[in-house]
Design an enzyme around this catalytic site. Sequence first.
Site, short mmCIF file in Angstrom:
data_model
loop_
_atom_site.label_atom_id
_atom_site.label_comp_id
_atom_site.label_asym_id
_atom_site.label_seq_id
_atom_site.Cartn_x
_atom_site.Cartn_y
_atom_site.Cartn_z
CE LYS A 130 22.32 -0.92 -39.12
NZ LYS A 130 23.74 -1.28 -39.11
CG HIS A 133 21.85 -9.76 -40.13
ND1 HIS A 133 23.08 -10.33 -39.92
CD2 HIS A 133 22.01 -8.43 -39.91
CE1 HIS A 133 23.95 -9.39 -39.61
NE2 HIS A 133 23.33 -8.22 -39.59
CG HIS A 136 22.23 -9.63 -35.08
ND1 HIS A 136 21.61 -9.21 -36.23
CD2 HIS A 136 22.92 -8.56 -34.62
CE1 HIS A 136 21.89 -7.93 -36.44
NE2 HIS A 136 22.70 -7.51 -35.49
#
Length: 572
Positions: A130, A133, A136
């Site tokens: 993933k 974004h 994080h």
Amino acid sequence: MATHSAPKQPNGLDFFADAIRAALATALDLEPAVLVLERPREEAHGEFAVPCFRFAKAAACSPPQLAAKLAAELHIADVCATAIGPFLNFQIDPQRLAYVVLSSALTADFASGQQGLTTIVEFSSPNIAKPMHVGHMRTTVIGAALARIFQHLGHKVIRINHIGDWGSQFGKLVAAWQRWGSEENLQADPIAELLQLYVRFHAEEAADSSLAADAKIAFQKLESGVENETRKTWRHFTELSLREFERVYARFGITFDFVRGESWYEDKLEALSQWLDECGVTELSDGATIVNLESEGIKTPCLVKTAHGTTLYATRDLAAAKSRWEEFHFDQLLYVVGAEQTLHFQQFKAVLKRCGATWQERMEHVPFGLIRLAEGKLSTRAGRVIGLSEVLDRAVELARAAVEEKNPQLPNKEAIAEMVGVGAVVFHDLKHQRQKDVVFDWDEVLSFEGDTGPYLQYSHARCCSILRKADRALTSIDSIDLTLLEGGQELFVAMGRLPQAIRETGQKREPVLLAHALLKIASAGNAYYRENRVLGTGDLALENARLLVIQALRDTLALGLGLLGVPAPEQM
RNA sequence: GCACCCGUAGCUCAGUUGGAUAGAGCGUUGGUUUCCGAAACCAAAGGCCAGAGGUUCGAGUCCUCUCGGGUGCACCA
């Protein structure tokens, strides 16, 4: 376990605080450690204050009487004690204050400490497959800042990136890959392809029950430990993802001592299960293996194995904790992880407690609030995300425009724009108290004025500029006539408080304290060089004295910015 | 339903472990550049600290309740 860090030599205002505490402790017949020095509300009242209420009873007089008595009795070198009502205030001799603060600020170990503590900081920990974004951002930025701060305080710091590279989600991913995967797309943009698979899996899962079944089988194959096609695929995904993450970390200037995914603890899971059994804490419930935690005041049991025999998040975290303890014998292990996982940490600490692992007390969840979008919670599945790279790119783009407008003649504008943009993003995150939720607002993140990273960077660059123009070797502080410095009290006090701010930032795991201390320093600094012109005064002795202040200010800002992870360009 | 986190200026946030007259930035209004960088500086306006009780010399800070927002609560991580 000690949590306080004693500097090698008290520096900054600590130098005076220690003396005040010692004298006060003698006068009141108390331990110096119990005396907390506060800050007077009015700066004119002095640098430190002690409200006398709590000591008055023991001294058998009223608080104002005690304050007056102490003010008259105390004799502390270079410190003048005065009583205002029940408050005992301490004013440091300006000359002496300037000398102590400037000389400490000019040493490399300003605001440092020396301790042999081993501190592990686990932070960032994104999930493979993933994109990183904005969600994080907090763990990454806060964790990295705390790690640097503990290091500066003299701890042996171990940074661990606990990559989410294991678990049933990878069964799903592999299952999706086997059905729809395209090697071509994967090569072109690995994360995008993996994300697409992930999203598609969840979209079609409800309508097609064979998907979930395949995913379950895939994860079982993964966990079987046998080298097979599934494992190969998983390893491939992992490598591609890590390469992407590395790019983001490089921009933040972050490195890890260990990038150990959950999978790293794979061969320790069996031993862990055995250990839990030996400790007699496990039991079966609906086919799953659980640890009951009601004796620890937690109603929800901790699941350590599913009914179909695979491990869970908690299992792997337990194995990781135990392995780290055996490997590092840490004094503290900080998990910089979102507040939504509070229960998980309570549970897994409670499991260790039930097993008699007293070292679990050294582990601490350092929670932080959620980043949300105005439209709602972030959701990778729903496509409601803002990529971390996207945030950085836009910030840098704006910074580029700002540099172009304000300082078009600068060399290496691109590198400076990168520093300013990244600095703005990082500082914006550290400006908020950890626990509070943050609503992501582009305008705010991309602001370069006021209480922002670029403001601090600007102050630093101004100092650099003055020093560059002075173009001379700095005179030693002992050959400088500090009596020439008339103003600057506010600046010296602000700089002098940095050691305390850094210490408290570590103790409370709260970078906002350092962030605000730096803003205060920068603000006092800007006022200082506005009012006290350094160059061109025609008085060389005065110039040298003020130059020393600018040097100390620059070093202090550089130190603080470095600890926060905000780059400090010399021009911008 | 239960548990935890949050509620301070129009907006975004600080608030020194319970102390003095609650502070910054943005925004608004006004001022500062023949002078080391105006990403700056100076000033003004802006507050019933969500609400109600309580604890005590003293509460934005601690306790209880209410309201509002967020998060979590068994086989995801």
